[in-house]
Design an enzyme around this catalytic site. Structure first.
Site, PDB file in Angstrom:
ATOM      1  CE  LYS A 154      -4.211  -1.857   0.493  1.00 39.01           C
ATOM      2  NZ  LYS A 154      -5.351  -1.583  -0.415  1.00 39.01           N
ATOM      3  CE  LYS A 251     -10.620  -5.028  -3.597  1.00 40.90           C
ATOM      4  NZ  LYS A 251     -10.470  -3.737  -2.911  1.00 40.90           N
TER       5      LYS A 251
END
Length: 338
Positions: A154, A251
């Site tokens: 990230k 997702k």
């Protein structure tokens, strides 16, 4: 068909930080559907970015209990079509319901879900393991704590290249970068050049979701493939991402479950795009459901349960990125006793 709704607070091993938020606890909602002596399980986690709470999901599901109790023998596709008309304002709740129904349906058929879909797990991709934003020494510690063949890192800080440069000193693993909308066009194009030299495989959603002209510019000029995440939420978004991204990360909670996710995967493949499914820090219930999509995917990010210190369920297990299915039918997951 009977529905039972439970909520839990999942404790993370480490504070999880991305470009826009940090958290130590992940609230989650579990749906159990009971019918003919079988139980099907589904899950959706809360998400402040999308204004979703476990209380809002519970309320929306409780509001359609008469509908749920009146349905039993439809195919998952037929059930999703009916349920989505009632829950079109809450895809997260719809996801938990759809997942539980798919699990229940496959168990009634006496098959694992991927078997019901006619798929083989022989060439399943490995899952990455996520390193959240932190001080560089802490990110190195997290990497060393979990030796892994593929890491998702990230980013979205002022020190992104320095972070990856330092992490690269400690592993030969593949790197994937997720900036969570934290970069500009210029940063993305320039960072891609530096990151490619550091063994990065692709960049995920470097810029804000609705910046389509910017996405097109980066699509044309980036030396690394770009995978959509926040820009690819529901089925209609796949076509929008064509010629703006090289692939899509789907997702389940955002699109409304396994049923629409499979349609999105098929459509992305028709456009020649790479396909990926990502998790939202679910327990082994949500992670086990994702596992059955693996034969249809190029990449997967399903490390959610590995990031927890208190998994509430059992299901698939993961070693060195390789996903091992549980023995049971359906998604192969079950709640632990609480």
């Amino acid at each position: 068909m009977k529905i039972i709704i439970r909520t839990f607070k999942l404790q993370l091993r480490h504070t999880f930080t991305i470009s826009r938020e940090s958290h130590d606890i992940q609230p989650t909602l579990i749906v159990e559907l009971q019918s003919d002596g079988f139980s099907g399980f589904g899950e959706a986690t809360s998400n402040p970015y999308y204004n979703i709470t476990v209380d809002s999901m519970r309320a929306n599901l409780e509001s359609i209990i008469p509908f749920i109790e009146a349905h039993n023998d439809e195919t998952p596709e037929e059930f999703w079509d009916s349920a989505s008309a009632l829950l079109k304002h809450d895809m997260f709740a719809l996801c938990a319901l759809d997942m539980a129904y798919n699990d229940l349906y496959a168990k009634k058929k006496g098959k694992k879900l991927y078997e019901l879909w006619g798929n083989s797990p022989l060439h399943n991709p490995k899952t990455d393991y996520t390193i959240g934003i932190d001080k560089i020494d802490k990110m190195v510690m997290k990497l060393k704590e979990m030796p892994w063949p593929i890491y998702k890192i990230k980013l979205g800080t002022k020190d992104d290249i320095a972070i990856v440069t330092e992490l690269r000193k400690h592993t030969n693993a593949r790197f994937r970068i997720d900036a969570n909308c934290g970069w500009t066009v210029t940063e993305t194009i320039n960072n891609a050049i530096a990151l490619k030299k550091l063994g990065v495989e692709f960049l995920e959603q470097p810029m804000k979701a609705d910046q389509w002209a910017a996405h097109k510019e980066v699509f044309k000029h980036s030396v690394l493939p770009i995978i959509a995440d926040e820009s690819c939420i529901i089925e209609e978004d796949v076509a929008k991402c064509h010629n703006h991204f090289h692939g899509v990360n789907i997702k389940l909670v955002k699109c409304g479950g396994l049923t629409p996710a499979r349609r999105m995967i098929a459509e992305a493949k028709q456009y020649g795009m790479k396909t990926m499914v990502g998790c939202m820090t679910e327990s082994s219930i949500g992670i086990s459901a994702i596992a059955h999509l693996l034969p249809e995917l190029d990449y997967v990010d399903m490390d959610g349960a590995l990031l927890l210190s208190n998994d509430i369920a059992i299901g698939v297990t993961i070693t060195d990125g390789i996903v091992h299915y549980a023995e049971g039918n359906g998604i192969g997951a079950a709640l632990l006793k609480h």
